[in-house]
Design an enzyme around this catalytic site. Structure first.
Site, PDB file in Angstrom:
ATOM      1  N   ILE A 164      -6.427  26.089   1.194  1.00 52.47           N
ATOM      2  CA  ILE A 164      -7.346  25.081   2.271  1.00 52.47           C
ATOM      3  C   ILE A 164      -7.697  25.504   3.500  1.00 52.47           C
ATOM      4  O   ILE A 164      -8.573  25.172   4.207  1.00 52.47           O
ATOM      5  CB  ILE A 164      -6.806  23.742   2.035  1.00 52.47           C
ATOM      6  CG1 ILE A 164      -5.448  23.793   2.777  1.00 52.47           C
ATOM      7  CG2 ILE A 164      -6.893  23.054   0.861  1.00 52.47           C
ATOM      8  CD1 ILE A 164      -4.949  22.211   2.904  1.00 52.47           C
ATOM      9  N   LYS A 165      -6.717  26.525   4.177  1.00 51.28           N
ATOM     10  CA  LYS A 165      -6.979  27.244   5.493  1.00 51.28           C
ATOM     11  C   LYS A 165      -7.419  25.888   6.537  1.00 51.28           C
ATOM     12  O   LYS A 165      -8.289  26.218   7.240  1.00 51.28           O
ATOM     13  CB  LYS A 165      -7.839  28.202   5.620  1.00 51.28           C
ATOM     14  CG  LYS A 165      -7.033  29.336   5.045  1.00 51.28           C
ATOM     15  CD  LYS A 165      -7.690  30.772   5.344  1.00 51.28           C
ATOM     16  CE  LYS A 165      -7.447  31.809   4.142  1.00 51.28           C
ATOM     17  NZ  LYS A 165      -8.163  31.483   3.112  1.00 51.28           N
ATOM     18  N   ARG A 166      -6.645  24.877   6.641  1.00 55.65           N
ATOM     19  CA  ARG A 166      -6.836  23.721   7.521  1.00 55.65           C
ATOM     20  C   ARG A 166      -6.147  23.962   9.083  1.00 55.65           C
ATOM     21  O   ARG A 166      -5.065  24.561   8.960  1.00 55.65           O
ATOM     22  CB  ARG A 166      -6.575  22.348   6.921  1.00 55.65           C
ATOM     23  CG  ARG A 166      -7.207  22.010   5.705  1.00 55.65           C
ATOM     24  CD  ARG A 166      -8.526  21.665   5.976  1.00 55.65           C
ATOM     25  NE  ARG A 166      -9.089  21.086   4.892  1.00 55.65           N
ATOM     26  CZ  ARG A 166      -9.750  21.418   3.860  1.00 55.65           C
ATOM     27  NH1 ARG A 166      -9.868  22.731   3.517  1.00 55.65           N
ATOM     28  NH2 ARG A 166     -10.476  20.495   2.662  1.00 55.65           N
TER      29      ARG A 166
END
Ligand code: OMP
Length: 283
Positions: free
Chosen positions: A97-99
Protein backbone atom coordinates in the site's frame (compact mmCIF):
# COMPACT_ATOMS: atom_id res chain seq x y z
CA UNK A 1 -3.64 -16.60 21.64
CA UNK A 2 -0.04 -15.42 21.98
CA UNK A 3 1.11 -12.97 19.32
CA UNK A 4 3.79 -14.43 17.07
CA UNK A 5 5.87 -11.70 15.43
CA UNK A 6 5.83 -11.52 11.63
CA UNK A 7 9.59 -12.14 11.48
CA UNK A 8 9.19 -15.44 13.33
CA UNK A 9 6.24 -16.51 11.19
CA UNK A 10 8.24 -15.65 8.08
CA UNK A 11 11.19 -17.70 9.28
CA UNK A 12 8.98 -20.74 9.77
CA UNK A 13 7.21 -20.54 6.40
CA UNK A 14 10.42 -19.67 4.55
CA UNK A 15 12.03 -22.81 5.96
CA UNK A 16 9.00 -24.95 5.17
CA UNK A 17 8.32 -23.53 1.69
CA UNK A 18 10.62 -20.74 0.54
CA UNK A 19 11.26 -17.05 1.17
CA UNK A 20 10.06 -16.33 -2.38
CA UNK A 21 7.49 -13.54 -2.35
CA UNK A 22 5.12 -13.75 -5.27
CA UNK A 23 3.61 -10.46 -6.29
CA UNK A 24 -0.05 -10.35 -7.27
CA UNK A 25 0.02 -7.40 -9.67
CA UNK A 26 -2.98 -7.48 -12.01
CA UNK A 27 -1.73 -4.73 -14.32
CA UNK A 28 -3.73 -4.06 -17.51
CA UNK A 29 -1.22 -5.80 -19.79
CA UNK A 30 -1.13 -8.83 -17.50
CA UNK A 31 -4.93 -9.18 -17.49
CA UNK A 32 -4.94 -8.86 -21.28
CA UNK A 33 -2.39 -11.66 -21.61
CA UNK A 34 -4.55 -13.81 -19.31
CA UNK A 35 -7.64 -12.97 -21.39
CA UNK A 36 -9.32 -11.39 -18.36
CA UNK A 37 -11.41 -8.21 -18.34
CA UNK A 38 -9.84 -5.00 -17.01
CA UNK A 39 -12.28 -4.56 -14.14
CA UNK A 40 -12.90 -5.62 -10.53
CA UNK A 41 -13.88 -9.12 -11.64
CA UNK A 42 -10.71 -9.45 -13.72
CA UNK A 43 -8.41 -8.58 -10.82
CA UNK A 44 -10.40 -10.92 -8.55
CA UNK A 45 -10.11 -13.89 -10.90
CA UNK A 46 -6.41 -13.20 -11.53
CA UNK A 47 -5.61 -13.10 -7.81
CA UNK A 48 -7.64 -16.18 -6.94
CA UNK A 49 -6.10 -18.11 -9.84
CA UNK A 50 -2.57 -17.22 -8.73
CA UNK A 51 -3.30 -18.50 -5.24
CA UNK A 52 -5.03 -21.65 -6.56
CA UNK A 53 -2.10 -22.41 -8.85
CA UNK A 54 0.84 -21.87 -6.50
CA UNK A 55 -0.57 -21.20 -3.00
CA UNK A 56 0.91 -24.40 -1.59
CA UNK A 57 4.41 -23.57 -2.88
CA UNK A 58 4.64 -19.95 -1.82
CA UNK A 59 5.52 -18.58 1.61
CA UNK A 60 4.52 -14.99 0.97
CA UNK A 61 2.18 -13.22 -1.44
CA UNK A 62 2.40 -9.48 -2.05
CA UNK A 63 -0.75 -8.12 -3.67
CA UNK A 64 -0.13 -4.69 -5.20
CA UNK A 65 -3.21 -2.91 -3.87
CA UNK A 66 -3.01 -0.13 -6.49
CA UNK A 67 -4.23 -2.50 -9.19
CA UNK A 68 -7.28 -3.38 -7.06
CA UNK A 69 -7.96 0.16 -5.78
CA UNK A 70 -8.10 1.18 -9.46
CA UNK A 71 -11.66 -0.22 -9.47
CA UNK A 72 -12.96 1.49 -6.33
CA UNK A 73 -14.81 -0.42 -3.64
CA UNK A 74 -15.47 -3.36 -5.94
CA UNK A 75 -11.72 -3.65 -6.58
CA UNK A 76 -10.96 -3.48 -2.87
CA UNK A 77 -13.59 -6.16 -2.25
CA UNK A 78 -11.73 -8.30 -4.79
CA UNK A 79 -8.45 -7.60 -2.97
CA UNK A 80 -10.00 -8.67 0.34
CA UNK A 81 -11.17 -11.93 -1.22
CA UNK A 82 -7.76 -12.66 -2.75
CA UNK A 83 -6.03 -11.86 0.55
CA UNK A 84 -8.39 -14.16 2.46
CA UNK A 85 -7.75 -16.95 -0.04
CA UNK A 86 -3.96 -16.54 0.23
CA UNK A 87 -4.08 -16.58 4.02
CA UNK A 88 -6.25 -19.70 4.01
CA UNK A 89 -3.49 -21.33 1.91
CA UNK A 90 -1.25 -20.65 4.95
CA UNK A 91 0.82 -18.08 3.06
CA UNK A 92 1.71 -14.72 4.63
CA UNK A 93 0.32 -11.65 2.90
CA UNK A 94 2.05 -8.29 2.51
CA UNK A 95 -0.40 -5.64 1.32
CA UNK A 96 1.66 -3.34 -0.88
CA UNK A 97 0.00 0.00 0.00
CA UNK A 98 3.07 2.28 0.50
CA UNK A 99 1.21 4.64 2.79
CA UNK A 100 2.59 7.50 4.88
CA UNK A 101 1.07 10.37 6.87
CA UNK A 102 1.03 12.10 10.26
CA UNK A 103 -0.08 10.73 13.67
CA UNK A 104 -3.77 9.93 13.74
CA UNK A 105 -4.02 9.63 9.95
CA UNK A 106 -1.32 6.98 9.67
CA UNK A 107 -2.91 5.32 12.67
CA UNK A 108 -6.10 4.97 10.59
CA UNK A 109 -4.12 3.41 7.73
CA UNK A 110 -2.55 1.00 10.19
CA UNK A 111 -5.99 0.16 11.59
CA UNK A 112 -7.22 -0.58 8.06
CA UNK A 113 -4.72 -3.40 7.55
CA UNK A 114 -3.14 -4.46 10.86
CA UNK A 115 -4.80 -6.43 13.65
CA UNK A 116 -7.80 -8.76 13.91
CA UNK A 117 -10.16 -5.76 14.02
CA UNK A 118 -8.66 -4.28 10.82
CA UNK A 119 -10.88 -3.61 7.81
CA UNK A 120 -8.75 -6.08 5.81
CA UNK A 121 -6.29 -7.86 8.10
CA UNK A 122 -2.97 -8.81 6.52
CA UNK A 123 0.39 -9.97 7.89
CA UNK A 124 2.44 -6.97 6.77
CA UNK A 125 2.22 -3.70 4.85
CA UNK A 126 4.59 -1.43 2.93
CA UNK A 127 5.17 2.19 3.97
CA UNK A 128 6.91 5.34 2.75
CA UNK A 129 8.93 7.58 5.08
CA UNK A 130 9.08 10.93 3.32
CA UNK A 131 7.17 12.55 6.21
CA UNK A 132 9.97 11.56 8.58
CA UNK A 133 10.64 8.27 10.30
CA UNK A 134 9.05 9.59 13.51
CA UNK A 135 5.72 9.83 11.68
CA UNK A 136 5.74 6.02 11.45
CA UNK A 137 5.80 5.45 15.22
CA UNK A 138 2.04 4.81 15.61
CA UNK A 139 2.24 2.06 12.97
CA UNK A 140 5.33 0.55 14.56
CA UNK A 141 3.48 0.39 17.88
CA UNK A 142 0.42 -1.24 16.32
CA UNK A 143 2.55 -3.70 14.34
CA UNK A 144 4.46 -4.76 17.45
CA UNK A 145 1.23 -5.23 19.42
CA UNK A 146 -0.37 -7.36 16.69
CA UNK A 147 2.68 -9.26 15.43
CA UNK A 148 2.51 -7.59 12.01
CA UNK A 149 5.42 -6.71 9.73
CA UNK A 150 6.29 -3.37 8.16
CA UNK A 151 8.39 -2.81 5.07
CA UNK A 152 9.55 0.78 4.82
CA UNK A 153 11.00 1.89 1.49
CA UNK A 154 14.67 2.63 2.23
CA UNK A 155 16.32 2.16 -1.20
CA UNK A 156 13.82 1.64 -3.99
CA UNK A 157 14.46 -0.48 -7.07
CA UNK A 158 13.78 2.33 -9.55
CA UNK A 159 16.56 4.67 -10.73
CA UNK A 160 14.41 7.76 -9.95
CA UNK A 161 14.84 7.15 -6.23
CA UNK A 162 18.63 7.39 -6.14
CA UNK A 163 19.05 11.17 -5.92
CA UNK A 164 16.66 11.60 -3.01
CA UNK A 165 17.62 8.46 -1.10
CA UNK A 166 21.38 8.99 -1.36
CA UNK A 167 21.28 12.74 -0.59
CA UNK A 168 23.49 13.60 2.40
CA UNK A 169 22.06 15.04 5.60
CA UNK A 170 23.90 17.62 7.72
CA UNK A 171 25.42 14.73 9.74
CA UNK A 172 26.91 13.27 6.50
CA UNK A 173 24.72 10.16 6.56
CA UNK A 174 22.62 9.58 3.47
CA UNK A 175 18.85 9.89 3.87
CA UNK A 176 18.57 6.12 3.36
CA UNK A 177 21.29 5.35 5.94
CA UNK A 178 19.64 7.61 8.53
CA UNK A 179 16.28 5.96 7.93
CA UNK A 180 17.88 2.53 8.27
CA UNK A 181 19.40 3.58 11.63
CA UNK A 182 15.96 4.73 12.81
CA UNK A 183 14.32 1.46 11.80
CA UNK A 184 16.98 -0.47 13.70
CA UNK A 185 16.33 1.72 16.76
CA UNK A 186 12.55 1.13 16.45
CA UNK A 187 13.14 -2.63 16.39
CA UNK A 188 15.11 -2.60 19.67
CA UNK A 189 12.12 -3.05 21.97
CA UNK A 190 10.43 -5.77 19.94
CA UNK A 191 12.84 -8.40 18.68
CA UNK A 192 11.31 -11.79 17.97
CA UNK A 193 12.91 -15.21 18.50
CA UNK A 194 14.77 -14.76 15.22
CA UNK A 195 16.32 -11.52 16.45
CA UNK A 196 14.41 -9.54 13.86
CA UNK A 197 11.86 -6.84 14.65
CA UNK A 198 8.65 -5.55 13.04
CA UNK A 199 10.44 -2.89 10.99
CA UNK A 200 11.61 -4.40 7.75
CA UNK A 201 13.00 -2.44 4.83
CA UNK A 202 12.50 -2.37 1.09
CA UNK A 203 15.84 -2.48 -0.71
CA UNK A 204 15.78 -3.01 -4.47
CA UNK A 205 17.46 -6.10 -5.92
CA UNK A 206 18.56 -3.86 -8.79
CA UNK A 207 21.02 -1.84 -6.67
CA UNK A 208 24.71 -2.58 -6.75
CA UNK A 209 25.50 -0.28 -3.81
CA UNK A 210 23.04 -1.68 -1.28
CA UNK A 211 25.64 -3.23 1.05
CA UNK A 212 26.21 -0.13 3.19
CA UNK A 213 22.57 0.47 4.01
CA UNK A 214 22.04 -3.25 4.65
CA UNK A 215 24.77 -3.20 7.29
CA UNK A 216 22.67 -0.67 9.17
CA UNK A 217 19.65 -2.99 9.14
CA UNK A 218 20.86 -5.99 11.17
CA UNK A 219 17.43 -6.67 12.72
CA UNK A 220 15.27 -6.06 9.65
CA UNK A 221 13.76 -8.39 7.12
CA UNK A 222 14.48 -7.09 3.63
CA UNK A 223 11.84 -7.01 0.91
CA UNK A 224 13.72 -7.02 -2.38
CA UNK A 225 11.71 -6.19 -5.50
CA UNK A 226 13.28 -5.80 -8.93
CA UNK A 227 13.82 -9.42 -9.94
CA UNK A 228 12.67 -10.40 -13.42
CA UNK A 229 10.92 -7.56 -15.27
CA UNK A 230 13.19 -4.90 -13.73
CA UNK A 231 16.33 -6.76 -14.69
CA UNK A 232 17.79 -8.25 -11.50
CA UNK A 233 18.24 -11.98 -10.88
CA UNK A 234 18.09 -14.09 -7.77
CA UNK A 235 21.86 -14.61 -8.09
CA UNK A 236 22.36 -10.83 -8.05
CA UNK A 237 20.79 -10.76 -4.60
CA UNK A 238 23.44 -13.02 -3.12
CA UNK A 239 26.31 -11.06 -4.65
CA UNK A 240 24.84 -7.60 -4.01
CA UNK A 241 23.34 -8.15 -0.54
CA UNK A 242 25.97 -10.46 0.95
CA UNK A 243 25.28 -13.66 2.84
CA UNK A 244 23.92 -12.24 6.11
CA UNK A 245 21.35 -9.92 4.51
CA UNK A 246 20.39 -12.44 1.82
CA UNK A 247 19.33 -14.81 4.60
CA UNK A 248 16.82 -12.25 5.84
CA UNK A 249 15.56 -11.34 2.37
CA UNK A 250 12.14 -11.79 0.78
CA UNK A 251 12.87 -11.77 -2.97
CA UNK A 252 9.79 -10.43 -4.74
CA UNK A 253 8.83 -11.45 -8.27
CA UNK A 254 5.61 -10.21 -9.85
CA UNK A 255 5.48 -9.87 -13.66
CA UNK A 256 7.93 -12.71 -14.31
CA UNK A 257 5.58 -15.12 -12.54
CA UNK A 258 2.39 -13.73 -14.10
CA UNK A 259 3.98 -14.04 -17.54
CA UNK A 260 4.00 -17.83 -17.13
CA UNK A 261 0.21 -17.90 -16.69
CA UNK A 262 -2.61 -18.50 -17.05
CA UNK A 263 -1.46 -22.13 -17.43
CA UNK A 264 -1.36 -23.53 -13.90
CA UNK A 265 1.31 -26.02 -14.95
CA UNK A 266 3.59 -23.26 -16.28
CA UNK A 267 2.94 -21.11 -13.21
CA UNK A 268 3.92 -23.96 -10.93
CA UNK A 269 7.06 -24.73 -12.89
CA UNK A 270 8.15 -21.10 -12.80
CA UNK A 271 7.43 -20.72 -9.10
CA UNK A 272 9.13 -24.02 -8.25
CA UNK A 273 12.28 -22.86 -10.01
CA UNK A 274 12.25 -19.40 -8.40
CA UNK A 275 11.42 -20.86 -4.99
CA UNK A 276 14.42 -23.18 -5.22
CA UNK A 277 16.73 -20.28 -6.11
CA UNK A 278 15.21 -18.16 -3.32
CA UNK A 279 15.64 -21.00 -0.82
CA UNK A 280 19.33 -21.20 -1.69
CA UNK A 281 19.74 -17.63 -0.39
CA UNK A 282 19.17 -18.99 3.11
CA UNK A 283 22.14 -21.34 2.94
O1 OMP B 1 7.47 -1.92 -2.23
C1 OMP B 1 7.60 -2.59 -3.27
O2 OMP B 1 7.21 -3.74 -3.33
C2 OMP B 1 8.35 -2.00 -4.39
C3 OMP B 1 9.38 -1.13 -4.05
C4 OMP B 1 10.33 -0.78 -5.01
O3 OMP B 1 11.31 -0.11 -4.72
N1 OMP B 1 10.17 -1.22 -6.29
C5 OMP B 1 9.10 -2.01 -6.67
O4 OMP B 1 9.05 -2.43 -7.83
N2 OMP B 1 8.15 -2.35 -5.73
C6 OMP B 1 6.94 -3.14 -6.11
O5 OMP B 1 7.35 -4.47 -6.41
C7 OMP B 1 6.61 -4.98 -7.53
C8 OMP B 1 7.59 -5.28 -8.64
O6 OMP B 1 6.98 -5.93 -9.70
P1 OMP B 1 7.78 -6.66 -10.88
O7 OMP B 1 8.77 -5.68 -11.40
O8 OMP B 1 6.70 -6.97 -11.88
O9 OMP B 1 8.42 -7.89 -10.30
C9 OMP B 1 5.56 -3.91 -7.86
O10 OMP B 1 4.36 -4.21 -7.15
C10 OMP B 1 6.17 -2.63 -7.34
O11 OMP B 1 5.20 -1.69 -6.95
Amino acid sequence: MPVIPFADRFEAIADRRSPLTVGIDPAPEVLKAWDLPYNAEGVRVFGLEMVEAVGDLVGVFKPQIAFFERFGWQGLKSAAEVIGHARSADALVIADIKRMDIGHTIEAYAGAWIGDDAGTPVDAITLGAYMGSGSLKPVVKRAAEHGAGLFVVVRSSNPDGILLQTARQADERTVADALADDLTAFNQGALGKTGNGPCGAVVGATLDDADEVLERLPTSLILAPGIGAQGATMADLRSRFGRAAAKRTLPNVSRQVAAAGPSRKALRETVERLAEDAFALRG
